[in-house]
Design a protein around this motif. Structure first.
Motif, PDB file in Angstrom:
ATOM      1  N   LEU A   1       7.784  51.593  82.127  1.00  0.00           N
ATOM      2  CA  LEU A   1       8.109  53.002  81.885  1.00  0.00           C
ATOM      3  C   LEU A   1       8.985  53.075  80.637  1.00  0.00           C
ATOM      4  O   LEU A   1      10.155  52.689  80.654  1.00  0.00           O
ATOM      5  N   GLN A   2       8.389  53.588  79.580  1.00  0.00           N
ATOM      6  CA  GLN A   2       8.981  53.419  78.255  1.00  0.00           C
ATOM      7  C   GLN A   2      10.298  54.150  78.051  1.00  0.00           C
ATOM      8  O   GLN A   2      11.093  53.779  77.173  1.00  0.00           O
ATOM      9  N   ASN A   3      10.559  55.172  78.816  1.00  0.00           N
ATOM     10  CA  ASN A   3      11.779  55.960  78.622  1.00  0.00           C
ATOM     11  C   ASN A   3      12.856  55.704  79.669  1.00  0.00           C
ATOM     12  O   ASN A   3      13.761  56.515  79.854  1.00  0.00           O
ATOM     13  N   ILE A   4      12.747  54.568  80.365  1.00  0.00           N
ATOM     14  CA  ILE A   4      13.816  54.122  81.261  1.00  0.00           C
ATOM     15  C   ILE A   4      14.480  52.922  80.600  1.00  0.00           C
ATOM     16  O   ILE A   4      13.951  51.805  80.614  1.00  0.00           O
ATOM     17  N   ASN A   5      15.649  53.140  80.002  1.00  0.00           N
ATOM     18  CA  ASN A   5      16.322  52.076  79.257  1.00  0.00           C
ATOM     19  C   ASN A   5      17.810  51.981  79.589  1.00  0.00           C
ATOM     20  O   ASN A   5      18.589  51.433  78.831  1.00  0.00           O
ATOM     21  N   GLY A   6      18.194  52.535  80.713  1.00  0.00           N
ATOM     22  CA  GLY A   6      19.577  52.482  81.164  1.00  0.00           C
ATOM     23  C   GLY A   6      19.721  53.305  82.421  1.00  0.00           C
ATOM     24  O   GLY A   6      18.816  54.060  82.799  1.00  0.00           O
ATOM     25  N   VAL A  36       6.428  38.324  89.511  1.00  0.00           N
ATOM     26  CA  VAL A  36       5.420  39.368  89.356  1.00  0.00           C
ATOM     27  C   VAL A  36       5.273  39.706  87.872  1.00  0.00           C
ATOM     28  O   VAL A  36       6.259  40.040  87.197  1.00  0.00           O
ATOM     29  N   GLU A  37       4.064  39.607  87.349  1.00  0.00           N
ATOM     30  CA  GLU A  37       3.811  39.862  85.933  1.00  0.00           C
ATOM     31  C   GLU A  37       3.455  41.332  85.702  1.00  0.00           C
ATOM     32  O   GLU A  37       2.601  41.886  86.393  1.00  0.00           O
ATOM     33  N   VAL A  38       4.149  41.940  84.738  1.00  0.00           N
ATOM     34  CA  VAL A  38       3.897  43.335  84.382  1.00  0.00           C
ATOM     35  C   VAL A  38       3.696  43.419  82.874  1.00  0.00           C
ATOM     36  O   VAL A  38       4.554  42.966  82.101  1.00  0.00           O
ATOM     37  N   GLU A  39       2.556  43.953  82.459  1.00  0.00           N
ATOM     38  CA  GLU A  39       2.294  44.126  81.031  1.00  0.00           C
ATOM     39  C   GLU A  39       3.279  45.129  80.431  1.00  0.00           C
ATOM     40  O   GLU A  39       3.736  46.068  81.117  1.00  0.00           O
ATOM     41  N   GLY A  77       6.870  36.994  75.972  1.00  0.00           N
ATOM     42  CA  GLY A  77       5.751  37.436  75.149  1.00  0.00           C
ATOM     43  C   GLY A  77       5.533  38.928  75.303  1.00  0.00           C
ATOM     44  O   GLY A  77       6.452  39.726  75.112  1.00  0.00           O
ATOM     45  N   ASP A  78       4.318  39.321  75.685  1.00  0.00           N
ATOM     46  CA  ASP A  78       4.016  40.745  75.889  1.00  0.00           C
ATOM     47  C   ASP A  78       3.999  41.110  77.368  1.00  0.00           C
ATOM     48  O   ASP A  78       3.434  42.120  77.763  1.00  0.00           O
ATOM     49  N   LYS A  79       4.649  40.272  78.187  1.00  0.00           N
ATOM     50  CA  LYS A  79       4.722  40.526  79.621  1.00  0.00           C
ATOM     51  C   LYS A  79       6.172  40.489  80.098  1.00  0.00           C
ATOM     52  O   LYS A  79       7.051  39.933  79.442  1.00  0.00           O
ATOM     53  N   TRP A  80       6.376  41.069  81.265  1.00  0.00           N
ATOM     54  CA  TRP A  80       7.665  41.013  81.942  1.00  0.00           C
ATOM     55  C   TRP A  80       7.470  40.276  83.265  1.00  0.00           C
ATOM     56  O   TRP A  80       6.467  40.476  83.951  1.00  0.00           O
ATOM     57  N   ILE A  81       8.432  39.432  83.617  1.00  0.00           N
ATOM     58  CA  ILE A  81       8.386  38.709  84.886  1.00  0.00           C
ATOM     59  C   ILE A  81       9.489  39.261  85.780  1.00  0.00           C
ATOM     60  O   ILE A  81      10.681  39.189  85.449  1.00  0.00           O
ATOM     61  N   LEU A  82       9.088  39.821  86.921  1.00  0.00           N
ATOM     62  CA  LEU A  82      10.030  40.462  87.846  1.00  0.00           C
ATOM     63  C   LEU A  82      10.290  39.566  89.052  1.00  0.00           C
ATOM     64  O   LEU A  82       9.344  39.004  89.642  1.00  0.00           O
ATOM     65  N   ASN A  83      11.571  39.453  89.407  1.00  0.00           N
ATOM     66  CA  ASN A  83      11.977  38.727  90.610  1.00  0.00           C
ATOM     67  C   ASN A  83      13.084  39.489  91.319  1.00  0.00           C
ATOM     68  O   ASN A  83      13.997  40.032  90.671  1.00  0.00           O
ATOM     69  N   PRO A  99      19.132  48.364  83.227  1.00  0.00           N
ATOM     70  CA  PRO A  99      17.924  48.528  84.035  1.00  0.00           C
ATOM     71  C   PRO A  99      16.774  49.137  83.248  1.00  0.00           C
ATOM     72  O   PRO A  99      16.983  49.960  82.351  1.00  0.00           O
ATOM     73  N   LYS A 100      15.582  48.735  83.623  1.00  0.00           N
ATOM     74  CA  LYS A 100      14.354  49.297  83.082  1.00  0.00           C
ATOM     75  C   LYS A 100      13.425  49.629  84.239  1.00  0.00           C
ATOM     76  O   LYS A 100      13.625  49.179  85.370  1.00  0.00           O
ATOM     77  N   GLY A 101      12.401  50.440  83.951  1.00  0.00           N
ATOM     78  CA  GLY A 101      11.441  50.821  84.979  1.00  0.00           C
ATOM     79  C   GLY A 101      10.083  50.190  84.719  1.00  0.00           C
ATOM     80  O   GLY A 101       9.650  50.087  83.562  1.00  0.00           O
ATOM     81  N   PHE A 102       9.420  49.786  85.788  1.00  0.00           N
ATOM     82  CA  PHE A 102       8.121  49.123  85.680  1.00  0.00           C
ATOM     83  C   PHE A 102       7.157  49.702  86.708  1.00  0.00           C
ATOM     84  O   PHE A 102       7.564  50.137  87.781  1.00  0.00           O
TER      85      PHE A 102
END
Length: 401
Positions: A243-248, A235-238, A166-172, A199-202
């Motif tokens: 971090l919108q400019n980390i896409n690789g 871990v839930e992250v909205e 959805g509009d969340k990310w689940i981190l493990n 990879p992405k940044g959160f």
């Protein structure tokens, strides 16, 4: 009122190449304030903190009060400049590292890797919100990239995952060697998007549900820094905290490149600290009826340490000049980090040897620099990894695998 040259002679007597003369009057005044703070407030207890693996309580707040990102002294005679000069940044790292390697590493993680994660990786809105708070030390941060099984190979080996629901990310996953995570307000953490494999940044906070942070015990180096293991379980992250400019990994690499020079700076300051500690010892210690500073073999080793320092300072100065003009070169920074940490390792061994049995006691300072040099030698790219980067540039052939 002492002149600039008089202050420099007092502040950097080991600068035999007079590189510090390139600093502005305002920069010299700031560095004197910084050195006075370290010596007057923290010198009496720094070895105790190292032995007990504790962080000096006020250090982070005191550094924030110095306002080292926007202090007016740093812009005197530099009309139009928006950031402190690169040469100043070298000497600021140098002064703190000369005092203690753990403290400069804590500061470097916050102002370099952590701060730049937000600066390079954030959206305009994230930059506007976080950067002023990070620069003033209202918020404290760190940098969570490495993992228990992945250090040098993080470019293709991250196991921490992020799944979009959805509009969340689940981190493990799990991170290791994250300096100061238990003290941070916000943590930039890097995980692989399970859909894209990139990879992405959160942005997470230590108190979030599913975040468990434990301090790594029994270190022989950087004992003042609380290096940690971070475990992430659902871990839930909205999305707005991604971090919108980390896409690789190329986006992460920009952060690493921007700070590798800082490690060369730290190594150089640590070398100066080792030289000072050794000089303090040899001018007081007597054997066979006279101070050991009067013996030829001792002076030869001191001369080698001074030569290594001059070599390292000159590399850092040139690197700072390049970066002042926007030349952030991977090979140049890798060569500086590789060689300066190697010269540091060589020099602390000489200092430790000169101080004899007393050199393994924390109270004589050299033991702290001797041990901490081992960490500098391997963090922000090991000797071998930096050598491979340079070798690839020389030959055109990649020998990583």
């Amino acid at each position: 009122m002492p002149t600039k040259l008089e202050t420099l002679k007092e502040l950097f007597p080991e600068d035999i190449l007079n590189i510090s003369k390139e600093l502005t009057e305002g920069e010299v005044k700031f560095l004197k304030q910084l050195d006075d703070l370290l010596e007057e407030k923290y010198r009496p207890t720094i070895n105790e903190h190292w032995v007990n693996a504790t962080v000096p309580e006020d250090f982070f707040d005191d550094m924030g009060k110095l306002n080292y990102f926007q202090n007016p002294l740093l812009f005197e005679g530099r009309e139009g400049a928006k950031t402190p000069s690169q040469l100043f940044q070298f000497f600021m790292s140098y002064v703190v590292a000369r005092f203690d390697v753990s403290l400069v590493t804590l500061l470097g993680v916050h102002q370099g890797l952590g701060h730049n994660s937000f600066l390079f990786g954030g959206s305009k809105e994230q930059i506007a919100y976080y950067i002023p708070k990070l620069q003033s030390h209202e918020l404290r941060t760190c940098f969570a990239l490495t993992e228990p099984e992945h250090g040098s190979d993080v470019a293709g080996g991250l196991e921490t995952t992020a799944k979009c629901v959805g509009d969340k990310w689940i981190l493990n996953g799990e991170k290791k060697w994250i300096g100061g995570a238990n003290l941070a307000d916000v943590i930039p953490i890097y995980a692989v998007d399970v859909e894209t494999g990139k990879p992405k940044g959160f942005i997470i906070r230590p108190e979030q549900a599913g975040v468990d942070i434990k301090i790594i015990e029994n270190k022989i180096a950087l004992r003042i820094i609380p290096n940690t293991i971070i475990k992430l379980e659902n871990v839930e992250v909205e999305e707005e905290q991604r971090l919108q400019n980390i896409n690789g990994f190329k986006d992460i690499a920009k952060i690493l490149y921007s700070t590798r020079a800082g490690v060369a700076y730290m190594a150089t300051g640590a070398l100066a600290g080792a030289l000072r500690a050794t000089l303090d010892y040899v001018t007081e210690r007597k054997q066979f009826g006279k101070e050991i500073s009067k013996y030829q073999l001792i002076q030869e080793k001191l001369a080698m340490m001074q030569g290594n320092l001059a070599h390292s300072m000159s590399i850092c100065a040139q690197l700072a000049r390049m970066q002042e003009h926007g030349e952030y070169d991977e090979v140049a920074t890798s060569a500086a980090k590789m060689m300066n940490s190697l010269r540091l390792r060589e020099s602390v061994a000489m200092g430790r040897g000169i101080t004899g049995g007393n050199g393994i006691l924390a109270e004589y300072d050299i033991a702290r620099f001797f041990s901490d040099a081992e960490a500098v030698y391997t963090y922000e790219g090991t000797h071998e990894i930096n050598a491979l980067l340079i070798g690839r540039a020389l030959t055109g052939d990649s020998a990583f695998i």
